[in-house]
Design an enzyme around this catalytic site. Structure first.
Site, PDB file in Angstrom:
ATOM      1  N   LYS A  35       0.808  -1.219   0.000  1.00  0.00           N
ATOM      2  CA  LYS A  35       0.000   0.000   0.000  1.00  0.00           C
ATOM      3  C   LYS A  35       0.850   1.283   0.000  1.00  0.00           C
ATOM      4  O   LYS A  35       0.413   2.314  -0.486  1.00  0.00           O
ATOM      5  CB  LYS A  35      -0.953   0.000   1.185  1.00  0.00           C
ATOM      6  CG  LYS A  35      -1.980  -1.123   1.084  1.00  0.00           C
ATOM      7  CD  LYS A  35      -3.368  -0.662   1.404  1.00  0.00           C
ATOM      8  CE  LYS A  35      -4.415  -1.675   0.986  1.00  0.00           C
ATOM      9  NZ  LYS A  35      -4.290  -2.959   1.673  1.00  0.00           N
TER      10      LYS A  35
ATOM     11  N   SER B  94       1.862  -9.875  -0.721  1.00  0.00           N
ATOM     12  CA  SER B  94       1.513  -8.450  -0.666  1.00  0.00           C
ATOM     13  C   SER B  94       1.815  -7.790   0.670  1.00  0.00           C
ATOM     14  O   SER B  94       2.015  -6.582   0.737  1.00  0.00           O
ATOM     15  CB  SER B  94       0.035  -8.260  -1.025  1.00  0.00           C
ATOM     16  OG  SER B  94      -0.789  -9.065  -0.210  1.00  0.00           O
TER      17      SER B  94
ATOM     18  N   GLU C  72      -9.619   6.661   3.352  1.00  0.00           N
ATOM     19  CA  GLU C  72     -10.502   5.714   4.021  1.00  0.00           C
ATOM     20  C   GLU C  72      -9.676   4.486   4.343  1.00  0.00           C
ATOM     21  O   GLU C  72      -8.655   4.235   3.700  1.00  0.00           O
ATOM     22  CB  GLU C  72     -11.657   5.323   3.090  1.00  0.00           C
ATOM     23  CG  GLU C  72     -11.350   4.174   2.118  1.00  0.00           C
ATOM     24  CD  GLU C  72     -10.256   4.480   1.108  1.00  0.00           C
ATOM     25  OE1 GLU C  72     -10.007   5.667   0.822  1.00  0.00           O
ATOM     26  OE2 GLU C  72      -9.621   3.523   0.600  1.00  0.00           O
TER      27      GLU C  72
HETATM   28  C1  PLP Z   1      -5.128  -4.086   1.520  1.00  0.00           C
HETATM   29  C2  PLP Z   1      -4.386  -5.323   1.282  1.00  0.00           C
HETATM   30  C3  PLP Z   1      -4.746  -6.221   0.239  1.00  0.00           C
HETATM   31  C4  PLP Z   1      -5.965  -6.032  -0.612  1.00  0.00           C
HETATM   32  O1  PLP Z   1      -5.978  -4.891  -1.407  1.00  0.00           O
HETATM   33  P1  PLP Z   1      -5.689  -4.925  -2.971  1.00  0.00           P
HETATM   34  O2  PLP Z   1      -6.022  -3.550  -3.414  1.00  0.00           O
HETATM   35  O3  PLP Z   1      -6.561  -5.972  -3.582  1.00  0.00           O
HETATM   36  O4  PLP Z   1      -4.256  -5.251  -3.146  1.00  0.00           O
HETATM   37  C5  PLP Z   1      -3.945  -7.326   0.023  1.00  0.00           C
HETATM   38  N1  PLP Z   1      -2.869  -7.593   0.796  1.00  0.00           N
HETATM   39  C6  PLP Z   1      -2.508  -6.777   1.811  1.00  0.00           C
HETATM   40  C7  PLP Z   1      -1.320  -7.139   2.620  1.00  0.00           C
HETATM   41  C8  PLP Z   1      -3.242  -5.624   2.089  1.00  0.00           C
HETATM   42  O5  PLP Z   1      -2.882  -4.822   3.107  1.00  0.00           O
END
Ligand code: PLP
Length: 404
Positions: A96, A385, A118
């Site tokens: 993010k 992620s 948000e």
């Molecule tokens: C917020 C988040 C997601 C989901 O959001 P996307 O916009 O689909 O990437 C996935 N993995 C993590 C670690 C997150 O914090």
């Protein structure tokens, strides 16, 4: 199949990805959105903007992230050779920050003095608050009071960084309600305020801007896998909430005809239970919060209550670019259930010494089933992620503190 050449021409100037996307917002916001679009289109090619962003991605956020060979996971599964893209190693713990830095630098250049955001689980709120602290911008984060209760630690992190966290008591008191409040604030304060949206979702130009700030993930993968293996992966997979980490990871490979690209949604308590957030397994065409896409809804068009063990995947709609590539057959979608995810959370931690975010664990759970079916000569890249530190308390709670 989609025409590969089109990925550079999507979305059109009003934000359409084929029948999806668009700008379903109050008239009062249209001028601000067109301004944002035009400013962004101009600044994104400016060498000084690119240099400032690249500098902060490297020195502040920690890019490039490693592409890591998961040796024990590979041996355990006995199939494809598995690589992990380590977005979990970034500052604040997830992908993010790529988007938050990009948009906050954009806001500063637009002359905005105030930023709103948000947040659901709090990860985007933390990233936005962090980027605002770095650049000295005032930051207000809207968050449902139910989410504030569940994510107390992230609320404190945001406040530590000087952000004001405003609780939203309406509706389910979660992400959807927080987005409504942020939109309301923006309509009132659009003159001095930039709204930093956290996923590849919502009204144009956000799905495009967020994708562009995240596509560095895939661009790095291309370079890194060429260095390590001398060829592209056979399969790449990522989890899909709103869709930002997945589109950022996959976008660079959309016109590689021999590659299999996969998005994994939240199967919650199973599709039949109705308690899930798998928009491509039960959602229908609809409009939610500025954007036309697949939406989980009842026959009257009321938005369904969703469920996932991971707050970051728990949303009733999905980014419009995903809907487009799903229909085109270019990206295939699957889901993992809460139970599969909790089991994979343990397997991954034990085998690799990496505790993944519950969101990212969805793609690990998918790989546990799919990698053994692939030959040992195949290369499989998974997007990790985020890291799981934020989730250990929740996992303790749902497993009854007994361990897994
Ligand atoms: C917020 C988040 C997601 C989901 O959001 P996307 O916009 O689909 O990437 C996935 N993995 C993590 C670690 C997150 O914090």
């Amino acid at each position: 199949m989609s025409n590969p050449a089109t990925r550079f021409s999507l979305p059109d100037e009003k934000g359409h990805f084929g029948p999806y996307g668009g700008m379903f917002v109050p008239e009062t916001l249209m001028t601000a959105l067109y301004e944002l679009r035009d400013f962004y289109e101009a600044v994104k090619e400016e060498p000084s903007f690119k240099a400032e962003l690249a500098h902060h991605l490297k020195e502040f956020a920690g890019r490039p992230t490693n592409l890591y060979y998961a040796e024990r996971l590979t041996e355990y599964l006995g199939g494809a050779k598995i690589y992990l893209k380590r977005e979990d190693l970034l500052h604040t713990g997830a992908h993010k920050i790529n988007n938050a830095l990009g948009q906050v630098i954009l806001a500063k250049r637009m002359g905005k003095t105030r930023v709103i955001a948000e947040t659901g689980a709090g990860q985007h709120g933390v990233a936005a608050a962090t980027a605002c602290a770095r650049f000295g911008l005032k930051c207000v984060v809207y968050m449902g009071t139910e989410d504030m209760r569940r994510q107390e630690l992230n609320v404190f992190r945001m406040r530590l960084c000087g952000a004001e966290v405003r609780g939203v008591d309406a509706g389910q008191k979660t992400l959807k309600d927080a987005i409504n409040e942020a939109m309301r604030d923006w309509v009132t304060n659009v003159q001095d305020t930039h709204y930093v949206l956290g996923s590849a979702l919502g009204t144009h130009p956000y799905p495009m801007i967020v994708r562009d700030f995240q596509k560095i993930i895939g661009e790095e993968v291309r370079r890194q896998i060429m260095e390590k293996e001398g060829r592209l992966p056979d399969v790449m997979a990522a989890c899909v909430g709103g869709g930002s980490n997945a589109i950022g990871f996959l976008w660079d490979f959309l016109d590689e005809p021999n590659m299999r690209l996969v998005g994994v949604e939240a199967g919650g308590r199973g599709i039949e239970s109705g308690e899930h957030a798998a928009r491509f397994f039960g959602g229908k065409l609809g409009v939610l919060q500025g954007c036309k896409s697949y939406v989980l809804q009842n026959p009257d068009g009321q938005i369904s209550l969703t469920h996932s063990v991971s707050a970051g995947l728990d949303y009733a709609s999905i980014g419009p670019e995903h809907a487009y590539y799903r229909d085109a057959g270019r990206i295939e979608y699957a889901y993992a259930t809460d139970d599969e995810v909790l089991s994979a959370f343990k397997t991954m931690s034990e085998l690799e010494g990496i505790i993944p975010a519950l969101e990212s664990t969805h793609v690990i759970a998918w790989a546990l089933k799919e990698a053994p079916k692939m030959g040992k000569d195949k290369l499989l890249c998974l997007n990790l992620s985020g890291r799981g530190d934020k989730d250990v308390q929740e996992v303790m709670r749902v497993t009854g503190y007994k361990g897994l």
